[in-house]
Scaffold this active site. Structure first.
Site, short mmCIF file in Angstrom:
data_model
loop_
_atom_site.label_atom_id
_atom_site.label_comp_id
_atom_site.label_asym_id
_atom_site.label_seq_id
_atom_site.Cartn_x
_atom_site.Cartn_y
_atom_site.Cartn_z
N GLU A 50 -16.98 -8.17 -4.07
CA GLU A 50 -16.18 -9.32 -3.65
C GLU A 50 -16.12 -9.45 -2.12
O GLU A 50 -16.06 -10.55 -1.59
CB GLU A 50 -14.76 -9.23 -4.22
CG GLU A 50 -14.69 -9.43 -5.73
CD GLU A 50 -14.84 -8.14 -6.52
OE1 GLU A 50 -14.67 -8.17 -7.75
OE2 GLU A 50 -15.12 -7.08 -5.88
N PHE A 112 -1.92 -5.66 -16.48
CA PHE A 112 -3.24 -5.13 -16.18
C PHE A 112 -3.96 -6.02 -15.17
O PHE A 112 -4.03 -7.22 -15.31
CB PHE A 112 -4.08 -5.04 -17.47
CG PHE A 112 -5.48 -4.57 -17.24
CD1 PHE A 112 -5.73 -3.27 -16.81
CD2 PHE A 112 -6.55 -5.42 -17.45
CE1 PHE A 112 -7.04 -2.84 -16.60
CE2 PHE A 112 -7.86 -5.00 -17.24
CZ PHE A 112 -8.10 -3.70 -16.81
N GLN A 113 -4.48 -5.40 -14.12
CA GLN A 113 -5.18 -6.06 -13.03
C GLN A 113 -4.35 -7.15 -12.37
O GLN A 113 -4.86 -8.21 -11.99
CB GLN A 113 -6.54 -6.61 -13.50
CG GLN A 113 -7.55 -5.50 -13.80
CD GLN A 113 -8.97 -6.00 -13.91
OE1 GLN A 113 -9.21 -7.15 -14.28
NE2 GLN A 113 -9.92 -5.14 -13.59
N LYS A 162 -4.12 -17.35 -15.31
CA LYS A 162 -5.01 -17.64 -16.43
C LYS A 162 -4.53 -18.83 -17.26
O LYS A 162 -5.34 -19.67 -17.68
CB LYS A 162 -5.13 -16.40 -17.32
CG LYS A 162 -6.13 -16.54 -18.46
CD LYS A 162 -6.27 -15.26 -19.25
CE LYS A 162 -7.30 -15.42 -20.37
NZ LYS A 162 -7.45 -14.15 -21.14
N MET A 476 -21.58 3.08 18.62
CA MET A 476 -20.58 2.68 19.61
C MET A 476 -19.48 3.72 19.73
O MET A 476 -19.01 4.03 20.83
CB MET A 476 -19.99 1.32 19.26
CG MET A 476 -19.07 0.76 20.33
SD MET A 476 -19.89 0.52 21.92
CE MET A 476 -20.63 -1.09 21.67
#
Length: 576
Positions: A50, A112-113, A162, A476
């Site tokens: 993602e 959940f999630q 949802k 760096m």
């Protein structure tokens, strides 16, 4: 006509002109992904992470000026977008990020999630929404695109439960009416006139151009201002390409790793015209010692950026393109000056500084110098390529040694400094510009952060080129350790580096390698010719550092250098 929330979502995107969405599926967002399966107008680019999706959308947006669009699922899918959102926020890049969410009745129950992505992302979005009712969805999406692309651009997030995408409502395409949101586009005419008179009185004027010039589409107006008034221009990291890098009035980049002559010009100037930039600490160095003799004109569409970091004598809030259009008109019609004569001594002094400390490095015919690779890329592309970078030494060498003459050809994470940005950003740019050469200049550390996006590039048949400046270090950070921490290389030596040629081949891409300077040009030519994703691994001098360098907290004219070359000394004597 009644539509499901998922159908409303797709219809809204089509009306906004969206052709590509970058994303990754998951359970609560499947209503939308199921519709995308058969849709012929919108292409879903499936990334492998993602974060990669957001960076790809960011590269798409920077290279086109259009908003990038992201679609991910809830929980970890949403939280994985945060780094990309923060990257876009710091650099004012327009994104609309859609995250799935658990049904509204479960929000707050640790389902959940489930993750409070609205709360998590609030500090790094321009605005965000939680869609609670399907009937509000088209309005929210319309407002999100409007907010992301107007005023000072930025990322907007919409959280989609949802049940909202599954339920039905009448589709309405509303007018955008946000009473509390009204960006200022037209600059104050009196302030613009004051700025014009200050420009006329100045002997040592200097323009600092930032990313706002590019975002507003004001490059033409900036060039007109500089050429008409004979004022030299330095460009911040985000402003590269806003003014032609090969122009006689260009001083390159200022600040910590900027050119000697840009930093000297800032410190000696009597007037700074700051356009679409925010006086970042990497540009100013020690604030108390910054431009001590200069009055400052600051033009920016975001009023909170003006006077935030430095004192300003003439603040002008407005769109850069529109303000410069008026300023140029006032200068040409109301101010009578012989600009060439006014600037003669100033430009002569700058020319001396240019020859005194040119942007250079010590060439070697034994080991590959990373600057040499960047110079060869510029030479072979003739400046006509979209260049993205990762973050670190590779980023600074690209900014120093590749000349950008046009806007939207330079994609880099400026404000946040996000390692892993460049490769997915290049993918997004290649999706937007299928016929352009797109090159990611990378380090061996940062390329590994999103190396899984090789799959995205290969499966979409994208001929993205990646030039890895491989020095087996987090370069760096190692440079700072060498200069300021007694060469104690704490956890910066990357002792185990993958064989990037084999990694590329494992994904179905092409891998090439150069181990000595004579191989650099042939590898680049071959890589550019191949119509596939190509990793080019350049084994570079691990000791090479980015110079000039201003130590943190020091005035910007207190710079560290490599030893001056005999060639530079001869040029300096000739100028004097």
């Amino acid at each position: 006509m009644k539509m499901t929330g998922a159908e409303i979502f797709l219809e809204c995107l089509k009306r906004e002109g969206v052709k590509h969405v970058f994303g990754y599926p998951g359970g609560v967002i499947l209503n939308i992904f199921d519709l995308l399966y058969d849709d012929k107008d919108i292409q879903l680019i499936l990334t492998r992470h993602e974060q990669g999706a957001v960076h790809a959308a960011d590269g798409y947006a920077r290279s086109t000026g259009k908003p990038g669009v992201v679609l991910v699922t809830s929980g970890p899918g949403a939280t994985n977008t945060v780094t990309g959102i923060a990257t876009a926020s710091m650099d004012s890049i327009p994104l609309v990020v859609f995250s799935g969410q658990v049904p509204t009745m479960l929000i707050g129950n640790d389902a959940f999630q489930e993750a409070d992505i609205v709360g998590i992302s609030r500090p790094c979005t321009k605005y965000n929404f939680l869609a609670k009712d399907t009937k509000d969805l088209s309005r929210i999406i319309r407002e999100a695109f409007h907010i992301a692309t107007t005023g000072r651009p930025g990322p907007v997030l919409i959280d989609l439960p949802k049940d909202v995408t599954a339920s039905k409502a009448d589709f309405v395409w509303p007018e955008v009416k946000i009473r509390s949101y009204n960006p200022t586009y037209e600059g104050n005419k009196w302030m613009i006139t004051q700025a014009a008179h200050m420009i006329a009185k100045s002997k040592k004027a200097l323009i600092i151009a930032g990313g706002g010039v590019i975002l507003s589409g004001g490059s033409k107006e900036l060039k007109e201002l500089a050429e008409f008034t004979e004022i030299p221009v330095t460009m911040t990291l985000m402003g590269l390409g806003s003014f032609p890098g090969t122009h006689r009035l260009s001083l390159g980049m200022p600040g910590m790793h900027g050119t000697y002559y840009a930093n000297k010009a800032i410190q000696e100037s009597d007037l700074l015209i700051a356009i679409g930039m925010r006086f970042d600490d990497r540009v100013t160095g020690k604030i108390d010692a910054f431009a001590p003799n200069a009055k400052i004109i600051h033009i920016d569409i975001d009023p909170t950026s003006i006077r935030k970091n430095v004192r300003v004598d003439v603040p002008i809030v407005g769109d850069v393109k529109r303000v410069l259009t008026v300023l140029n008109k006032v200068l040409k019609e109301d101010i009578k000056e012989q600009w060439t004569e006014v600037r003669r001594a100033w430009l002569k002094q700058i020319d001396i500084w240019k020859h005194e400390r040119p942007m250079t490095y010590t060439y070697s015919d034994e080991v590959i110098k990373p600057q040499f690779v960047v110079e060869k890329i510029y030479e072979l592309t003739k400046g006509d390529a979209i260049i993205s970078t990762e973050v670190g030494q590779n980023q600074m060498w690209a900014a120093q040694f590749y000349k950008f003459d046009k806007p939207r050809m330079w994609l880099t994470s400026g404000g946040l400094g996000t390692m892993g940005y460049g490769f997915p950003a290049a993918i997004g740019a290649q999706i937007a510009h299928p016929n352009k050469l797109v090159i990611d200049i990378a380090g061996d550390g940062s390329i590994q952060m999103n190396i899984q996006e090789l799959a995205t590039a290969v499966i979409n048949k994208l001929p993205v080129k990646v030039a890895i400046l491989n020095n087996h270090y987090l370069g760096m950070v190692r440079q700072w350790q060498e200069l300021f921490f007694n060469e104690r290389y704490s956890y910066t030596h990357l002792e185990v580096i993958p064989d990037f040629v084999k990694v590329a081949e494992a994904y179905g891409a092409v891998g090439l390698r150069a181990t000595k300077p004579s191989e650099v040009e042939p590898v680049l030519k071959e890589g550019f010719k191949i119509k596939k994703t190509v990793f080019m691994d350049f084994i570079c001098d691990w000791k090479e550092k980015v110079f000039p360098m201003v130590p943190a907290g020091a005035p910007i004219d207190h710079m560290l250098f490599e030893e001056k070359s005999e060639k530079a000394e001869k040029k300096l004597k000739a100028v004097k």
